[in-house]
Design a protein around this motif. Structure first.
Motif, PDB file in Angstrom:
ATOM      1  N   ASP A 232       0.841  -1.199   0.000  1.00  0.00           N
ATOM      2  CA  ASP A 232       0.000   0.000   0.000  1.00  0.00           C
ATOM      3  C   ASP A 232       0.881   1.256   0.000  1.00  0.00           C
ATOM      4  O   ASP A 232       1.786   1.376   0.827  1.00  0.00           O
ATOM      5  N   ILE A 233       0.640   2.149  -0.936  1.00  0.00           N
ATOM      6  CA  ILE A 233       1.379   3.419  -0.956  1.00  0.00           C
ATOM      7  C   ILE A 233       0.391   4.580  -0.954  1.00  0.00           C
ATOM      8  O   ILE A 233      -0.708   4.469  -1.473  1.00  0.00           O
ATOM      9  N   PHE A 234       0.804   5.687  -0.345  1.00  0.00           N
ATOM     10  CA  PHE A 234      -0.129   6.800  -0.147  1.00  0.00           C
ATOM     11  C   PHE A 234       0.486   8.133  -0.547  1.00  0.00           C
ATOM     12  O   PHE A 234       1.679   8.368  -0.344  1.00  0.00           O
ATOM     13  N   GLY A 235      -0.361   8.978  -1.090  1.00  0.00           N
ATOM     14  CA  GLY A 235       0.076  10.342  -1.351  1.00  0.00           C
ATOM     15  C   GLY A 235      -1.087  11.175  -1.820  1.00  0.00           C
ATOM     16  O   GLY A 235      -2.156  10.648  -2.116  1.00  0.00           O
ATOM     17  N   LEU A 236      -0.892  12.466  -1.867  1.00  0.00           N
ATOM     18  CA  LEU A 236      -1.899  13.357  -2.438  1.00  0.00           C
ATOM     19  C   LEU A 236      -1.197  14.538  -3.078  1.00  0.00           C
ATOM     20  O   LEU A 236      -0.115  14.944  -2.640  1.00  0.00           O
ATOM     21  N   SER A 237      -1.795  15.049  -4.136  1.00  0.00           N
ATOM     22  CA  SER A 237      -1.155  16.100  -4.922  1.00  0.00           C
ATOM     23  C   SER A 237      -0.762  17.297  -4.076  1.00  0.00           C
ATOM     24  O   SER A 237       0.328  17.841  -4.227  1.00  0.00           O
ATOM     25  N   GLU A 238      -1.662  17.725  -3.196  1.00  0.00           N
ATOM     26  CA  GLU A 238      -1.411  18.943  -2.423  1.00  0.00           C
ATOM     27  C   GLU A 238      -0.132  18.839  -1.609  1.00  0.00           C
ATOM     28  O   GLU A 238       0.510  19.838  -1.310  1.00  0.00           O
ATOM     29  N   VAL A 239       0.219  17.625  -1.200  1.00  0.00           N
ATOM     30  CA  VAL A 239       1.393  17.448  -0.347  1.00  0.00           C
ATOM     31  C   VAL A 239       2.629  17.090  -1.182  1.00  0.00           C
ATOM     32  O   VAL A 239       3.741  17.479  -0.850  1.00  0.00           O
ATOM     33  N   MET A 240       2.435  16.407  -2.291  1.00  0.00           N
ATOM     34  CA  MET A 240       3.522  16.061  -3.208  1.00  0.00           C
ATOM     35  C   MET A 240       3.008  15.252  -4.394  1.00  0.00           C
ATOM     36  O   MET A 240       3.329  15.497  -5.547  1.00  0.00           O
ATOM     37  N   GLY A 241       2.136  14.272  -4.081  1.00  0.00           N
ATOM     38  CA  GLY A 241       1.731  13.248  -5.035  1.00  0.00           C
ATOM     39  C   GLY A 241       2.079  11.928  -4.374  1.00  0.00           C
ATOM     40  O   GLY A 241       2.287  11.900  -3.152  1.00  0.00           O
ATOM     41  N   PRO A 242       2.202  10.843  -5.132  1.00  0.00           N
ATOM     42  CA  PRO A 242       2.603   9.600  -4.481  1.00  0.00           C
ATOM     43  C   PRO A 242       3.985   9.791  -3.868  1.00  0.00           C
ATOM     44  O   PRO A 242       4.765  10.615  -4.347  1.00  0.00           O
ATOM     45  N   GLY A 243       4.271   9.036  -2.791  1.00  0.00           N
ATOM     46  CA  GLY A 243       5.586   9.179  -2.158  1.00  0.00           C
ATOM     47  C   GLY A 243       5.531   9.901  -0.823  1.00  0.00           C
ATOM     48  O   GLY A 243       6.546  10.346  -0.302  1.00  0.00           O
ATOM     49  N   VAL A 244       4.345  10.018  -0.248  1.00  0.00           N
ATOM     50  CA  VAL A 244       4.230  10.650   1.071  1.00  0.00           C
ATOM     51  C   VAL A 244       4.416   9.604   2.160  1.00  0.00           C
ATOM     52  O   VAL A 244       5.076   9.843   3.171  1.00  0.00           O
ATOM     53  N   ALA A 245       3.866   8.418   1.948  1.00  0.00           N
ATOM     54  CA  ALA A 245       3.984   7.336   2.926  1.00  0.00           C
ATOM     55  C   ALA A 245       3.889   6.006   2.204  1.00  0.00           C
ATOM     56  O   ALA A 245       3.252   5.908   1.160  1.00  0.00           O
ATOM     57  N   ASP A 260      11.178  13.147   7.291  1.00  0.00           N
ATOM     58  CA  ASP A 260      12.168  14.215   7.093  1.00  0.00           C
ATOM     59  C   ASP A 260      11.655  15.217   6.055  1.00  0.00           C
ATOM     60  O   ASP A 260      12.175  16.319   5.925  1.00  0.00           O
ATOM     61  N   PHE A 261      10.591  14.829   5.318  1.00  0.00           N
ATOM     62  CA  PHE A 261       9.969  15.727   4.338  1.00  0.00           C
ATOM     63  C   PHE A 261       8.597  16.244   4.768  1.00  0.00           C
ATOM     64  O   PHE A 261       8.171  17.307   4.325  1.00  0.00           O
ATOM     65  N   PHE A 262       7.912  15.449   5.582  1.00  0.00           N
ATOM     66  CA  PHE A 262       6.537  15.814   5.954  1.00  0.00           C
ATOM     67  C   PHE A 262       6.293  15.572   7.440  1.00  0.00           C
ATOM     68  O   PHE A 262       6.699  14.541   7.958  1.00  0.00           O
ATOM     69  N   ILE A 263       5.604  16.514   8.083  1.00  0.00           N
ATOM     70  CA  ILE A 263       5.174  16.246   9.459  1.00  0.00           C
ATOM     71  C   ILE A 263       3.700  15.840   9.438  1.00  0.00           C
ATOM     72  O   ILE A 263       2.862  16.603   8.976  1.00  0.00           O
ATOM     73  N   PRO A 264       3.388  14.625   9.904  1.00  0.00           N
ATOM     74  CA  PRO A 264       1.982  14.225   9.979  1.00  0.00           C
ATOM     75  C   PRO A 264       1.393  14.594  11.345  1.00  0.00           C
ATOM     76  O   PRO A 264       2.098  14.571  12.354  1.00  0.00           O
ATOM     77  N   GLU A 265       0.135  14.962  11.353  1.00  0.00           N
ATOM     78  CA  GLU A 265      -0.592  15.143  12.617  1.00  0.00           C
ATOM     79  C   GLU A 265      -1.928  14.441  12.465  1.00  0.00           C
ATOM     80  O   GLU A 265      -2.428  14.296  11.357  1.00  0.00           O
ATOM     81  N   PHE A 285      -0.982  17.303   7.074  1.00  0.00           N
ATOM     82  CA  PHE A 285       0.445  17.282   6.712  1.00  0.00           C
ATOM     83  C   PHE A 285       1.025  18.675   6.551  1.00  0.00           C
ATOM     84  O   PHE A 285       0.374  19.575   6.007  1.00  0.00           O
ATOM     85  N   THR A 286       2.266  18.829   7.010  1.00  0.00           N
ATOM     86  CA  THR A 286       3.047  20.027   6.732  1.00  0.00           C
ATOM     87  C   THR A 286       4.241  19.582   5.894  1.00  0.00           C
ATOM     88  O   THR A 286       4.909  18.602   6.239  1.00  0.00           O
ATOM     89  N   THR A 287       4.488  20.276   4.785  1.00  0.00           N
ATOM     90  CA  THR A 287       5.614  19.899   3.924  1.00  0.00           C
ATOM     91  C   THR A 287       6.849  20.670   4.388  1.00  0.00           C
ATOM     92  O   THR A 287       6.820  21.886   4.506  1.00  0.00           O
ATOM     93  N   LEU A 288       7.956  19.968   4.644  1.00  0.00           N
ATOM     94  CA  LEU A 288       9.118  20.650   5.231  1.00  0.00           C
ATOM     95  C   LEU A 288      10.087  21.224   4.212  1.00  0.00           C
ATOM     96  O   LEU A 288      10.796  22.182   4.495  1.00  0.00           O
ATOM     97  N   THR A 289      10.143  20.620   3.040  1.00  0.00           N
ATOM     98  CA  THR A 289      11.187  21.050   2.096  1.00  0.00           C
ATOM     99  C   THR A 289      10.639  21.679   0.817  1.00  0.00           C
ATOM    100  O   THR A 289      11.395  22.267   0.057  1.00  0.00           O
TER     101      THR A 289
END
Ligand code: ADP
Ligand code: ZN
Length: 433
Positions: A232-245, A260-265, A285-289
């Motif tokens: 299972d892979i997860f992502g969303l465009s607003e945060v990056m696209g695939p490759g968030v988790a 190291d790229f995203f802070i989840p809450e 999610f907060t995007t760090l980079t």
């Protein structure tokens, strides 16, 4: 295999120090570069200097899809437009899509993140990656593509559709890794059966599936029918696209968030307050980079919880439980986000159509099918069959044009759709995930 040993196994303390450093930098950047964020932070009474520890994150205002809509298309970009090298988009809640941008560095980070994802799923250099995520405005195709190249695999940019050809290519090119939505994976299994292709004769070893909700049962079905491991892979465009988790192949239990790229809450969707550790709530999610399109505390409306126990794979990143639902009514039909409000928008723009409708979603031969039932006025309904057919086709066309998804429209007599006594039940989802 761990793609980036140094970062993916950072001790929590060092990881949090890195997150704080990046968070401070992020807040400073958006405060200076994006007037909208500047204003929102001023209204919330918080300045970049107030972010002294990770716990101060909660002082920052949330970002929502509505904020994106208000700033359509490029209002939240945080860099001069000349440095943007890519633009993607996904469905918004009304007619306009959600637009996201990437600088060269963002594209680099994204490739790194997808290489980590593929690696966590057991893919490696030498693999033949069959990328059946859609190429285009949707982030899936190109996002996964760059990651597979970064990994050193041979990528087949086949995109979605034309299943028979997909299977022929799998046979002839020796595809070892399959990337697509879980429902499309099942569809491919159906077509293989029709074509009398035995999956055991293929070289496929593993599939990385995402972009829509699925279940543990569905995983077992895919694994059995395609004779592969399903991740299972997860992502969303607003945060990056695939490759968030992404899940690791060692445990297949929860998706490591690339912290190291995203802070989840996880927050309570009603109050907006953080839930106690380990409890379910809305993912934020907060995007760090990210440079071109950073987001601060973006509310995904996806429901999950965080797993903080260490994982046997050695990654120190927390895991998010597979998505169990949404706080809104967004549907995902064949990988495309569909909001009932978009369909309503189309229906209401057509003369003779009454404001009573229902959307019925089903899965036939592993493919999502959507039917829209809508009442038409008495005079239209008693008109010739030809008139009705024409109207139905027109609505189907307009929905397809706006959403990019085909559906079947059924025009019904006035007062046939059940009236609700509270919130209208607009959607009947018969898919058993
Ligand atoms: P993408 O291009 O990554 O599909 P979109 O922005 O079009 O991004 O859609 C993102 C949404 O898709 C998420 O908010 C979530 O609802 C859903 N989604 C993505 N991956 C998964 C997954 N593995 N499980 C459940 N839902 C998912
Ligand atoms: Zn793990």
């Amino acid at each position: 295999m761990i793609w980036n040993e140094e970062f993916e196994t950072l001790p929590r303390e060092a990881l949090e120090a890195l997150q704080l450093k990046r968070l401070k930098n992020l807040v400073e950047r958006v405060y200076t570069a994006v007037p909208y964020y500047h204003k929102k932070m001023d209204e919330a009474g918080v300045k970049p200097a107030d972010i002294k520890s990770l716990a101060d994150l909660v002082k920052l205002p949330f970002t929502t899809k509505e904020d994106l809509r208000l700033n359509y298309p490029f209002g939240l970009f945080a860099v001069p437009f000349e440095t943007v090298v890519r633009i993607h988009a996904s469905s918004g809640t009304t007619g306009k899509p959600t637009v996201v941008g990437y600088t060269k560095n963002d594209i680099e980070s994204w490739a790194e993140l997808m290489a980590r994802t593929l690696s966590a799923g057991g893919a490696h250099k030498g693999d033949v990656v069959h990328n059946a995520y859609g190429y285009g405005l949707f982030t899936g195709g190109l996002g996964a593509h760059y990651g597979a190249e970064r990994l050193g695999a041979a990528v087949i940019p086949i995109s979605g559709g034309n299943s028979k050809r997909q299977i022929m290519i799998m046979q002839d090119f020796g595809s070892t890794v399959l990337l697509c939505t879980p429902s499309y994976a099942l569809n491919l299994a159906d077509v293989m059966k029709e074509m009398r292709v035995d999956p055991k004769t293929l070289k496929l070893r593993v599939g990385l599936f995402g972009a829509e909700p699925w279940s543990e049962n569905m995983r077992q079905e895919i694994e059995a029918r395609l004779n592969i491991m399903a991740i299972d892979i997860f992502g969303l465009s607003e945060v990056m696209g695939p490759g968030v988790a992404s899940e690791c192949i060692e445990e297949k239990h929860g998706l490591h968030v690339f912290e190291d790229f995203f802070i989840p809450e996880i927050i309570d969707p009603e109050t907006g307050l953080p839930v106690p550790p380990g409890e379910q709530g809305e993912l934020v999610f907060t995007t760090l980079t990210k440079e071109a399109f950073p987001v601060i505390r973006y509310r995904t409306k996806d429901i999950s919880r965080l797993i903080t126990e260490p994982c046997s794979c050695g990654r120190t990143f927390y895991r998010m439980q597979r998505i169990t639902g949404r706080t809104d009514d967004m549907l995902i039909i064949r990988g495309v986000n569909v909001f009932p409000s978009q369909i309503e928008h189309v229906l209401m723009s057509i003369e003779g159509v009454e404001p009573h409708y229902q959307i019925i979603v089903d899965r036939q031969a592993s493919l999502d099918v959507m039917e829209v039932q809508v009442e038409v006025s008495e005079s239209i309904f008693s008109d010739e069959i030809k008139v009705l057919e024409k109207l139905g086709k027109k609505i189907e066309r307009e929905i397809k044009d706006l959403l990019g998804v085909s559906c079947k429209v059924k025009l019904v007599e006035p007062k046939t759709i059940q009236r609700s006594e509270g919130k209208a039940k607009r959607v009947i989802d018969n898919r058993k995930l």
